[in-house]
Scaffold this active site. Structure first.
Site, short mmCIF file in Angstrom:
data_model
loop_
_atom_site.label_atom_id
_atom_site.label_comp_id
_atom_site.label_asym_id
_atom_site.label_seq_id
_atom_site.Cartn_x
_atom_site.Cartn_y
_atom_site.Cartn_z
N ARG A 15 29.34 9.58 46.68
CA ARG A 15 29.72 10.46 45.75
C ARG A 15 30.00 9.59 44.50
NH1 ARG A 15 34.22 14.03 48.38
NH2 ARG A 15 34.45 12.04 49.85
N LYS A 75 36.98 8.73 46.04
CA LYS A 75 38.09 8.35 47.21
C LYS A 75 39.28 7.57 46.67
CE LYS A 75 38.13 9.62 50.82
NZ LYS A 75 38.56 11.10 51.08
N TYR A 94 40.96 11.25 44.31
CA TYR A 94 41.95 11.48 45.59
C TYR A 94 42.72 10.42 46.29
CZ TYR A 94 38.96 15.67 46.55
OH TYR A 94 38.31 17.00 46.29
N HIS A 96 45.88 10.96 48.87
CA HIS A 96 46.13 11.07 50.18
C HIS A 96 47.32 10.30 50.43
CE1 HIS A 96 43.03 14.27 50.55
NE2 HIS A 96 42.10 13.46 50.18
N1 LIG Z 1 38.25 15.04 56.01
C1 LIG Z 1 37.73 15.58 55.15
O1 LIG Z 1 36.64 14.91 54.54
C2 LIG Z 1 38.38 16.35 54.18
C3 LIG Z 1 39.64 16.96 54.33
N2 LIG Z 1 40.30 17.92 53.77
C4 LIG Z 1 41.68 18.21 54.12
O2 LIG Z 1 41.64 19.57 54.96
C5 LIG Z 1 42.89 20.05 55.24
C6 LIG Z 1 43.00 21.54 54.80
O3 LIG Z 1 42.58 21.76 53.33
P1 LIG Z 1 42.43 23.17 53.07
O4 LIG Z 1 42.02 24.07 53.54
O5 LIG Z 1 42.17 22.92 51.25
O6 LIG Z 1 44.16 23.33 52.68
P2 LIG Z 1 44.68 24.89 52.07
O7 LIG Z 1 46.05 24.76 51.42
O8 LIG Z 1 43.55 25.78 51.48
O9 LIG Z 1 44.72 25.57 53.60
C7 LIG Z 1 45.91 24.94 54.65
C8 LIG Z 1 46.07 26.30 55.42
O10 LIG Z 1 47.06 25.54 56.65
C9 LIG Z 1 48.07 26.73 56.84
N3 LIG Z 1 49.03 26.19 57.71
C10 LIG Z 1 49.88 25.30 57.30
N4 LIG Z 1 50.76 25.04 58.43
C11 LIG Z 1 50.06 25.51 59.54
C12 LIG Z 1 50.33 25.61 61.14
N5 LIG Z 1 51.44 24.85 61.61
N6 LIG Z 1 49.47 26.27 61.64
C13 LIG Z 1 48.71 26.98 61.04
N7 LIG Z 1 48.30 27.05 59.96
C14 LIG Z 1 48.89 26.13 58.86
C15 LIG Z 1 48.59 27.04 55.53
O11 LIG Z 1 49.14 28.57 55.68
C16 LIG Z 1 47.05 27.09 54.81
O12 LIG Z 1 46.59 28.46 54.69
C17 LIG Z 1 43.73 19.24 54.06
O13 LIG Z 1 44.52 17.94 54.82
C18 LIG Z 1 42.65 18.64 53.24
O14 LIG Z 1 42.90 17.39 52.72
C19 LIG Z 1 39.59 18.66 52.84
C20 LIG Z 1 38.14 18.34 52.42
C21 LIG Z 1 37.70 16.98 52.99
C1 LIG Z 2 39.28 15.64 50.11
C2 LIG Z 2 38.64 14.32 50.37
O1 LIG Z 2 39.40 13.58 50.96
C3 LIG Z 2 37.25 14.22 50.23
O2 LIG Z 2 36.64 15.01 49.88
O3 LIG Z 2 37.02 13.01 50.79
#
Ligand SMILES: NC(=O)C1=CN([C@@H]2O[C@H](COP(=O)(O)OP(=O)(O)OC[C@H]3O[C@@H](n4cnc5c(N)ncnc54)[C@H](O)[C@@H]3O)[C@@H](O)[C@H]2O)C=CC1
Ligand SMILES: CC(=O)C(=O)O
Ligand SMILES: [Mg+2]
Length: 373
Positions: A15, A75, A94, A96
């Site tokens: 990206r 990143k 980002y 983190h």
């Molecule tokens: N690995 C990757 O490449 C990527 C990772 N992410 C990560 O994915 C994760 C989720 O991101 P989003 O969906 O945007 O966040 P979001 O804030 O939209 O959703 C998170 C949800 O988790 C819920 N939650 C919190 N504690 C909980 C629990 N104990 N049990 C069940 N639900 C619970 C919240 O109520 C919320 O609805 C983040 O850590 C984000 O950084 C996002 C994009 C890319």
């Molecule tokens: C959200 C994030 O960490 C990514 O897009 O790589």
């Protein structure tokens, strides 16, 4: 302002922090944009496209870092990048930081002003600069999970949608935010049997209204998760407590409840992961196995579909980049409380409480930093 867009150096990260279209807007506002040569080559955004938009192409990353007043990336900075940052420089990307003490220390030591995409907020309580990548990662989680369920990948040999006469796979989605609902939509679209967990009752009600009986929703407790694990084929980890380390919802002990060859996709890995046995992996080697359970824990999933992701990300970041460039970081943050929430580090101080708590480091309130001269 002099703005620098370096080539990303994380493993298989293609990206770019700005498209040629974004460069054009900033140049029109009177800024100089330096783009590292080849930064977008892998996704068809060529040096000539950036040059046509008005960018200055810079070959050497060290030169770009030393000349730019603001670095715009995708990143979190890798060690060789945060060592290049200095006092008075702005970093917008980002970060983190909660699960990453070396980077936190590196940014504090640099003296820079680091604004994290993932903690910028909006009026609806959302995270507008995380959302586009969460949409991508949520959708990818199901593609990746379906692939991992194949026997040759160590999975239990289950097709997500089943076929007439054979039941579909059972998919659990932990967290019903942006990642969670995009994963659920993909899994439902492929015909899987989907159960989504969240701690927020208003969110569960909203999703129930939107998706009806096709999507099962459960209030997230350890008991409820344990009850569903024995029949799960794929579990997607999609929880978030903004800025904080992810809660561990599935412990190592709970893995024995899953059928052998079940797959865990931990999208929350960039905040430390929500499965106890998760550790960050890369696109080169995305999976590993613990106790017969396949783990997919790629921390930069959207990098795998870098072209789609670059456009999706920069559509969201551009107005904030313009505000930072046009007003300077302090005025831009004073004028916009949502952008201000992005400030994690300034001049050796940690200004994001959840990160300070995660590392047991001193916290300086945002207001104190913004009030500074
Ligand atoms: N690995 C990757 O490449 C990527 C990772 N992410 C990560 O994915 C994760 C989720 O991101 P989003 O969906 O945007 O966040 P979001 O804030 O939209 O959703 C998170 C949800 O988790 C819920 N939650 C919190 N504690 C909980 C629990 N104990 N049990 C069940 N639900 C619970 C919240 O109520 C919320 O609805 C983040 O850590 C984000 O950084 C996002 C994009 C890319
Ligand atoms: C959200 C994030 O960490 C990514 O897009 O790589
Ligand atoms: Mg979100």
């Amino acid at each position: 302002m002099d703005i620098g867009v370096p080539t990303e150096i994380k493993n298989h990260e293609y990206r770019v922090g700005m498209t040629p279209g974004g460069v054009k807007e900033l140049v029109r506002d009177g800024h100089r944009v330096m783009v590292q040569s080849g930064a977008g080559a892998a996704i068809g955004l060529l040096d000539e496209h950036y040059a046509d938009a008005g960018a200055e192409l810079v070959t050497d990353a060290a030169e770009l870092f030393s000349r730019a007043e603001m670095i715009v990336k995708v990143k979190e900075p890798q060690a060789e990048e945060y060592r290049r940052l200095g006092s008075g420089q702005v970093l917008f990307t980002y970060l983190h930081l909660a699960p990453d003490l070396p980077q936190t220390r590196g940014l504090l030591k640099s003296g820079c002003t680091a604004i994290a995409y993932e903690t910028v907020t909006d009026r609806q309580g959302g995270l507008p600069l995380l959302a586009p990548m969460s949409e991508v990662a949520g959708r990818m989680a199901v593609q990746a999970g379906a692939h991992c369920l194949e026997k040759a990948q160590g999975g239990r040999g289950v097709l997500l949608g089943g076929v007439p006469g054979v039941a579909p796979a059972r998919v659990l989605v932990l967290g019903g935010g942006v990642v969670g609902i995009h994963a659920a939509r993909m899994a439902l679209g492929l015909g899987a049997d989907v159960t989504l967990f969240d701690k927020s009752l208003p969110r569960l009600k909203e999703l129930d209204n939107l998706y009806g009986p096709g999507l099962k929703t459960l209030y997230s407790t350890t008991d409820a998760i344990e009850a569903e694990l024995p029949r799960a084929d794929l579990v997607v980890g999609a929880v978030l407590i903004p800025g904080a380390a992810a809660p561990k919802l599935v412990t190592r002990d709970m893995l024995k409840l899953l059928p052998k060859g079940a797959v865990l996709v931990d999208v929350a890995i960039d905040q430390g992961g929500c499965f106890e046995t998760s550790r960050a992996t890369t696109h080169r080697q995305p999976t590993f196995e613990v106790d017969g359970i396949v783990h997919y824990c790629v921390a930069n999933m959207p990098g795998g579909v870098a072209r789609t992701s670059t456009f999706a990300l920069t559509n969201a970041t551009l107005p904030f980049i313009q505000a930072l460039a046009n007003k300077g970081w302090r005025r831009a943050l004073q004028d916009d409380e949502h952008l201000a929430r992005g400030l994690n580090v300034h001049a050796g101080k940690l200004c994001y409480q959840a990160v300070a708590e995660a590392h047991d480091l001193p916290y300086t309130p945002l207001e104190d930093v913004l009030a500074g001269a």
